[in-house]
Every structure is written in C-alpha cells, then in structure tokens.
Enzyme design. Structure first.
Site, PDB file in Angstrom:
ATOM      1  CB  CYS A   2      40.091   9.375 106.488  1.00 44.00           C
ATOM      2  SG  CYS A   2      40.178   7.900 105.493  1.00 44.00           S
ATOM      3  NE  ARG A  27      43.042  11.910 111.395  1.00 43.12           N
ATOM      4  CZ  ARG A  27      42.143  11.651 112.331  1.00 43.12           C
ATOM      5  NH1 ARG A  27      42.188  12.302 113.468  1.00 43.12           N
ATOM      6  NH2 ARG A  27      41.203  10.781 112.141  1.00 43.12           N
ATOM      7  CD1 TRP A  80      44.238   4.489 106.283  1.00 44.66           C
ATOM      8  CD2 TRP A  80      46.233   5.480 106.181  1.00 44.66           C
ATOM      9  NE1 TRP A  80      45.165   3.629 106.794  1.00 44.66           N
ATOM     10  CE2 TRP A  80      46.394   4.193 106.745  1.00 44.66           C
ATOM     11  CE3 TRP A  80      47.367   6.278 106.014  1.00 44.66           C
ATOM     12  CZ2 TRP A  80      47.637   3.703 107.149  1.00 44.66           C
ATOM     13  CZ3 TRP A  80      48.590   5.777 106.429  1.00 44.66           C
ATOM     14  CH2 TRP A  80      48.722   4.506 106.981  1.00 44.66           C
ATOM     15  CG  ASN A 106      37.399  10.185 108.574  1.00 45.31           C
ATOM     16  OD1 ASN A 106      37.633  10.449 107.395  1.00 45.31           O
ATOM     17  ND2 ASN A 106      37.910  10.870 109.578  1.00 45.31           N
ATOM     18  N   GLY A 107      35.824   5.980 108.008  1.00 47.21           N
ATOM     19  CA  GLY A 107      35.245   4.733 108.506  1.00 47.21           C
ATOM     20  C   GLY A 107      35.011   3.746 107.380  1.00 47.21           C
ATOM     21  CD  GLU A 488      57.107  -6.444 119.764  1.00 45.68           C
ATOM     22  OE1 GLU A 488      57.999  -6.943 119.074  1.00 45.68           O
ATOM     23  OE2 GLU A 488      56.711  -5.279 119.598  1.00 45.68           O
ATOM     24  CE  LYS A 492      58.423  -2.120 120.341  1.00 39.35           C
ATOM     25  NZ  LYS A 492      57.927  -2.968 119.295  1.00 39.35           N
ATOM     26  CD  GLU A 495      61.921  -0.859 118.777  1.00 33.96           C
ATOM     27  OE1 GLU A 495      62.446  -0.658 117.674  1.00 33.96           O
ATOM     28  OE2 GLU A 495      60.784  -1.348 118.899  1.00 33.96           O
ATOM     29  CG  HIS A 511      69.748 -25.916 127.397  1.00 36.25           C
ATOM     30  ND1 HIS A 511      70.204 -27.190 127.685  1.00 36.25           N
ATOM     31  CD2 HIS A 511      68.397 -25.995 127.445  1.00 36.25           C
ATOM     32  CE1 HIS A 511      69.171 -27.994 127.873  1.00 36.25           C
ATOM     33  NE2 HIS A 511      68.052 -27.290 127.746  1.00 36.25           N
ATOM     34  CE  LYS A 610      56.121   3.119 112.393  1.00 36.19           C
ATOM     35  NZ  LYS A 610      56.077   2.202 113.549  1.00 36.19           N
TER      36      LYS A 610
HETATM   37  O1  M6R Z   1      57.150  -1.858 108.599  1.00 32.96           O
HETATM   38  P1  M6R Z   1      57.499  -3.235 109.048  1.00 32.96           P
HETATM   39  O2  M6R Z   1      56.475  -3.875 109.896  1.00 32.96           O
HETATM   40  O3  M6R Z   1      57.907  -4.132 107.898  1.00 32.96           O
HETATM   41  O4  M6R Z   1      58.791  -3.033 109.946  1.00 32.96           O
HETATM   42  C1  M6R Z   1      59.506  -4.135 110.453  1.00 32.96           C
HETATM   43  C2  M6R Z   1      60.490  -3.687 111.481  1.00 32.96           C
HETATM   44  O5  M6R Z   1      61.421  -2.804 110.914  1.00 32.96           O
HETATM   45  C3  M6R Z   1      59.832  -3.018 112.685  1.00 32.96           C
HETATM   46  O6  M6R Z   1      58.895  -3.859 113.278  1.00 32.96           O
HETATM   47  C4  M6R Z   1      60.882  -2.637 113.731  1.00 32.96           C
HETATM   48  O7  M6R Z   1      61.438  -3.787 114.299  1.00 32.96           O
HETATM   49  C5  M6R Z   1      60.275  -1.721 114.799  1.00 32.96           C
HETATM   50  N1  M6R Z   1      61.220  -0.715 115.166  1.00 32.96           N
HETATM   51  C6  M6R Z   1      59.872  -2.455 116.025  1.00 32.96           C
HETATM   52  O8  M6R Z   1      59.362  -1.636 117.000  1.00 32.96           O
END
Ligand code: M6R
Length: 615
Positions: A2, A27, A80, A106-107, A488, A492, A495, A511, A610
């Site tokens: 928010c 935001r 939000w 907010n909160g 993960e 990161k 990507e 293996h 996103k």
């Molecule tokens: O919005 P979501 O959490 O469902 O998104 C899932 C993936 O598309 C998302 O985590 C994607 O792998 C990101 N780019 C990772 O950083």
C-alpha cells in the site's frame, strides 16, 4: 504494497494527492482513494483499479453531485489487499463517526478481532483498517475529546500489529496526525505546508527536506510546523535531512535497481510473512488460510506442492520439512508436468498451488486439474486477488510486497517461510513434540537478524562475482535441503547473467556431470554444517581433484571450509530445516553482482516475463 500520501498547506490538496498516488504506483496496488476536508466536511471517494480511474471518477462526480473535492488538507491511499478482497468498500480512506474522521493505513492490525468486539459496531468493509478508524474515533469521544492527537496516541496503546497511518477529522481543519509502527512514513517540509508519504517519491517534486518517523512515534502536523511524540506522550526531537535522490532512485529505495532492493527487503518482508502466524506457546504455526479443522487436517494422507521456477524450488525446500516433521508422503510437481500426467489425487490429498504472481498459467491449470480430480486445493500466493488466490478458495498470502524485478528473490524466502509453518502445523499433529516446535519457532524469530548479517557482506560477494564473471559455465552443488538451494542459485545466475549453469545433488555429480569439470568450470558448493556436512565435503574434494575452482557457502566459524576452496562466503548457523532462508541470499547476491559486472539489464532480463501467462 500500500501507499500513503497526505497534504496540509495553502494550495489545493487534491492534485498533490493524485500526483502522489501516481508516484506510488510502482509499489503495486489494486484500488485507490482520497479524502479531502472542505467546508467542515470530509469528502471521500474510492475506486477499484488504477489511480487514473479514480481521477476520472472524481471528475464525473464533480459534475454530477457538485462535490468540489476542494480543500487544502487531505489524505490518499493506494491499497494492496491483505484483509478483505479487492473492492471499493475495502479501499481506503476508511471513515468513522458518520464520516467525521478519515484514516489511511499501511500494515496489518493483528488484534483487530479483539478491537472489533470492544467496538460492537456495524462495519462497512471487511478490513482491519476500518476497525482501527472506529477505534480511534471511540478514543476521540472518550479519552481525547477535542484532541485528535491524544485520541490517536491513546488508541494506539491498545493496538498490536504494524501501521503507518494518517488521520484527519472534520472538526480539525488545521491538523494531520500520523503514526508509525513497522510501516514507513516520511514528512516533507515545505513553506507553511507539509507532505506525508509512505516513501519519499511523492514528496520529491515539492521539497527535498524530510524527516522520517520511527517506530512508536506519533506526529501532529499543522501549517505552522510539526511535533513528534512517543506513545508515552514524551516529545521527541526530530532531525530534518536533505535528500538529493531523483524519483527513480527513490522508488528503488536508493538501490541501483529493483532486484537489489528486493534482495535487501528480505529481513523485513520475512517478518511480515510470519507475523501473527506463530503460536509460540503451542509450538506450532497458526495459518488461518488452511481453513480446515484439526480433524480435516488429520484426514490428509498426502500433500502435493505444484509450482514453477523459483516457486518450485521453494516447494522442494519445504518437502524436506514436511517429510521430516509430518511423516506424510509429499511430492513436488512442476505445474506444467502435473497437468499433463494422470496425477493420482483424491479427497485425502492436499494440493498447494504456490506462486508469486498467482497468474502463472501452468500453475493455474494444474490447480484446476487437481480440483477436478477431487483434491483439497489451497493457494500460497503473493499477489492478492490473483487468479490462484481466487480459484483456490482458501490459502495464505506470503506478504512479500510487490516483486518488480523479473528474477524472484524475496518471494522465494517468504514462500519457504509460509510452507515451513505449514509443515510445522502438520508436524505437531503427527508427533512433533512441543519443545521441538518451540525451538523451530524461536529460530524463526532469529532469521531476520541473520539475513541482515549476510546482506552486510554484499560487497565481498561482489568482489567474488567480479573475479568469476568471465567464466562461461558454472556448476552448483548441494545435498539434502541445500540441493534446491543449488537449483535456485543456478537459476538466478543463468536468468540474469546469461551464464550457463547447472545444479546437481552433490552425490549425483559422479554419475555424469563430473565429466564437465576442468580448471575453467567453477563449482559453487553449499556446504553448511548440517547432517550431510561430511558427505558434501567429500564431494568438494572430488571437484578439487578435477582442478575446478571452488566457491563454498560455509557456516561461520568453519575454518576447514576456507582451506578447501578458492573463495568462501560465510553464513550464520541455523537449524538445518531453515537453512534455505539464509543460504539462498549469497547466491542471489552472487548472480546479481555478476549480472551487473557484465552490464546486463538486471531487472528485465532478455526473453523473460515477470508473470508467465502463456503455456
Ligand atoms: O509467479 P510465479 O511464482 O508463479 O512464477 C513462477 C516462475 O515463472 C518464476 O519463479 C520464474 O522462474 C522467475 N523468473 C524466477 O526468478
């Protein structure tokens, strides 16, 4: 998350408020509203959707009912949703005393139920904020009659939770009262005029002179000046500072880009994820979103977590906790696979659809498939009111706030946090004793401080990233709960830096993947002190024997780790089940600094979106 704007001065408040709300759009929000004090009356208007739609509504209303929305004092808000769905009646400002008092907030008010019972009044919305407005108004009538500041201060003495709030009252045309506890508020100082906002972006076009409220402070603001007191009514002397950020920098909280800001948000939003969701006395999680009786929970014979990308890695971390604590069979399924198999689920299967955006089409479709097959479905989502949140019917918000960088960071840690609390709830039903439950929760409370310790090393991690930035391949290895952490870290890196990287369970490396290793193929090993420490240490030896450079994430105090590698990043010790909450952060920072060193567009990496709404 928010946003709040407030204004008191000599010019018309409405344009300042609407422009301010637009500056806060970054935001994320789902509805907006303003309240302006004019001619002894508060004129309030709210709308679901964009600030632009609110502005249009105001324009129409001005013609229709001749409400001028003029006035030199006002408050505004972008919401939000947290408590209560996305609707006009749930949008702020909320009012009390037949529209005499208006408040933006907010909160989260944790004891809103308790306050509601004390009030015994009918409510217009489903929000905790409306209860807060009414609670302050009751205090205005009883305790602080005629004194708005005292009414707010005394009301807050019995409020638990987080707030950044601003209050106006029709009988106080020369006064704004603001208070902060856990949710930021900043005062902008103009010439016989004052601005208030949840961050400095809406203030910057008017003044660079600001004063930040601290937790537990209440401010009384008039055109003549402002005074700040603590909740005990003792005056606090505030300093005024000059900010020379531009608006873009302000939106990023002073960080170079959103990804770095979001990495640094983690200690704070982690607290948002767990606040009010732990029963320390009972040694268990307290997540209302499951919406199941204890008996119904006992009927659950199997759990499936469906998700994509980073969310699926969070689920994999949680699998270890669910298995260890609850003893229930648990599977993690990538959504796009789940929906095209013949998944075996029935009414005793609990399926969690886990997603930051709540809109990822693969997860939406997998959720529908699970429901069609008779599973009990729940959502674990960040974006309130998103498709998964609506279609799951029940579930839990992770409260990470808007995540704007494409690479997910803070959503990961908050997903892990919520899933661990669920694992503990099921664990306590299936034999985890009180003492163990309490130990886990006590360790949970220490996580934000430990995250901060890691974040302080960002510059050291930057140095390491710069050293390795020209490598074209990377291998990440981990064992047990740190295998998904390796996945993960690898995701990161690839990507946002576009460096090829793979992740392997360390024991599986021999293996096949070990054939790749050579002096120009560095390996990142997550080797913190846990049950599998000796095992992964042997794997690191295997890597060294192939002349690969090794970077290790090790537990503070582990001198041996330093001997085994080319570079070491230390993290604080925590319980094994909570390790992903800490061990992922250096990997996020490593990927971030590598991408920056290579000149990549960190927040908007190529080919990615996103929210992935196509199959
Ligand atoms: O919005 P979501 O959490 O469902 O998104 C899932 C993936 O598309 C998302 O985590 C994607 O792998 C990101 N780019 C990772 O950083």
């Amino acid at each position: 998350m928010c946003g709040i704007v407030g204004y008191i001065g000599n010019k018309e408040a409405l344009p300042v408020l609407l422009e301010g709300l637009k500056d806060l759009e970054y935001r994320g929000y789902d509805s907006a509203g303003v309240a302006v004090l004019h001619d002894g009356k508060i004129e309030r208007i709210r709308e679901v959707g964009k600030v632009e739609m609110l502005a249009k509504k105001i324009k129409n209303k001005t013609k229709e009912v001749r409400l001028p929305y003029k006035g030199v004092l006002g408050i505004a808000h972008t919401r939000w949703a947290t408590h209560g769905g996305v609707s006009e009646k749930n949008a702020h400002p909320h009012t009390a005393g037949a529209g005499k008092l208006a408040l933006v907030h907010n909160g989260i008010i944790e004891n809103y139920r308790e306050l509601k019972e004390k009030l015994n009044e009918s409510l217009e919305s489903e929000t905790d904020t409306e209860i807060l407005a009414k609670w302050i108004f009751k205090n205005y009538q009883n305790v602080g009659r005629g004194d708005l500041f005292q009414a707010v201060r005394s009301a807050l003495l019995s409020v638990r939770g987080t707030y950044g709030l601003v209050v106006i009252h029709a009988d106080h045309p020369g006064e704004l009262v603001a208070a902060r506890m856990g949710s930021p508020l900043v005062i902008g100082l103009g010439d016989s005029e004052y601005y208030l906002a949840s961050d400095i972006t809406p203030i910057l076009p008017y003044t660079k002179k600001v004063s930040f409220l601290e937790d537990g402070e209440v401010a009384k603001i008039s055109r003549e000046g402002f005074e700040v007191f603590n909740l005990k009514d003792e005056e606090i002397s505030k300093s005024v500072i000059k900010i020379d950020w531009d608006v873009e920098k302000a939106q990023k909280g002073g960080f170079e880009n959103f990804m770095l800001k979001e990495i640094f948000d983690q200690p704070t939003v982690f607290e948002d994820a767990i606040r009010g969701r732990m029963d320390i006395g009972g040694g268990t999680g307290k997540l209302g979103g499951l919406n199941m009786s204890l008996e119904e929970m006992r009927q659950v014979k199997r759990i499936i977590l469906i998700a994509c990308g980073t969310a699926s890695h969070a689920c994999m971390c949680a699998k270890y906790a669910f298995e260890k604590l609850s003893g229930l069979p648990i599977d993690v399924d990538v959504s796009s696979e789940f929906r095209y198999r013949e998944p075996i689920v029935d009414r005793h299967t609990l399926v969690f659809a886990v997603s930051q955006s709540g809109e990822t089409i693969d997860t939406v479709m997998a959720l529908r498939e699970a429901k069609k097959r008779g599973a009990v479905a729940r959502g674990i989502v960040n974006v309130v009111g998103s498709t998964i949140a609506r279609e799951a019917g029940a579930g839990t918000y992770i409260h990470a706030g808007p995540e704007l960088a494409v690479a997910s960071t803070k959503a990961f840690t908050n997903m892990v946090a919520v899933l661990l609390l669920y694992a503990l709830e099921f664990g306590r039903l299936h034999g985890v004793d009180l003492e163990t439950g309490q130990k886990i929760l006590e360790e949970f409370l220490k996580i934000p401080a430990k995250m901060n310790r890691i974040l302080k090393n960002s510059n050291d991690i930057k140095t390491i990233a710069e050293k390795y930035k020209n490598n074209s391949d990377f291998l990440f290895i981990g064992r047990g709960i740190n295998y998904p952490v390796a996945l993960e870290g690898s995701l990161k890196l690839k990507e946002i830096s576009y460096i090829h990287s793979e992740a392997y369970p360390a024991g599986e490396m021999k293996h096949g993947a070990i054939a790749l290793l050579s002096s120009d193929f560095p390996v990142f090993a997550i080797m913190t002190k846990n049950e599998l420490y000796e095992k992964i240490k042997s794997n690191v030896e295997e890597v060294r024997a192939r002349k690969s450079k090794v970077i290790i994430i090790a537990t503070e105090g582990d001198a041996e780790a330093k001997e085994l590698c080319d570079d070491v990043i230390y993290v604080p010790k925590t319980m094994e089940l909570l390790e992903p909450l800490l061990n992922t952060i250096p990997l996020q920072l490593f990927a971030y600094h590598t991408a920056v060193a290579l000149g990549r567009d960190v927040d908007r990496p190529r080919n990615l979106a996103k929210s992935v709404t196509v199959e």
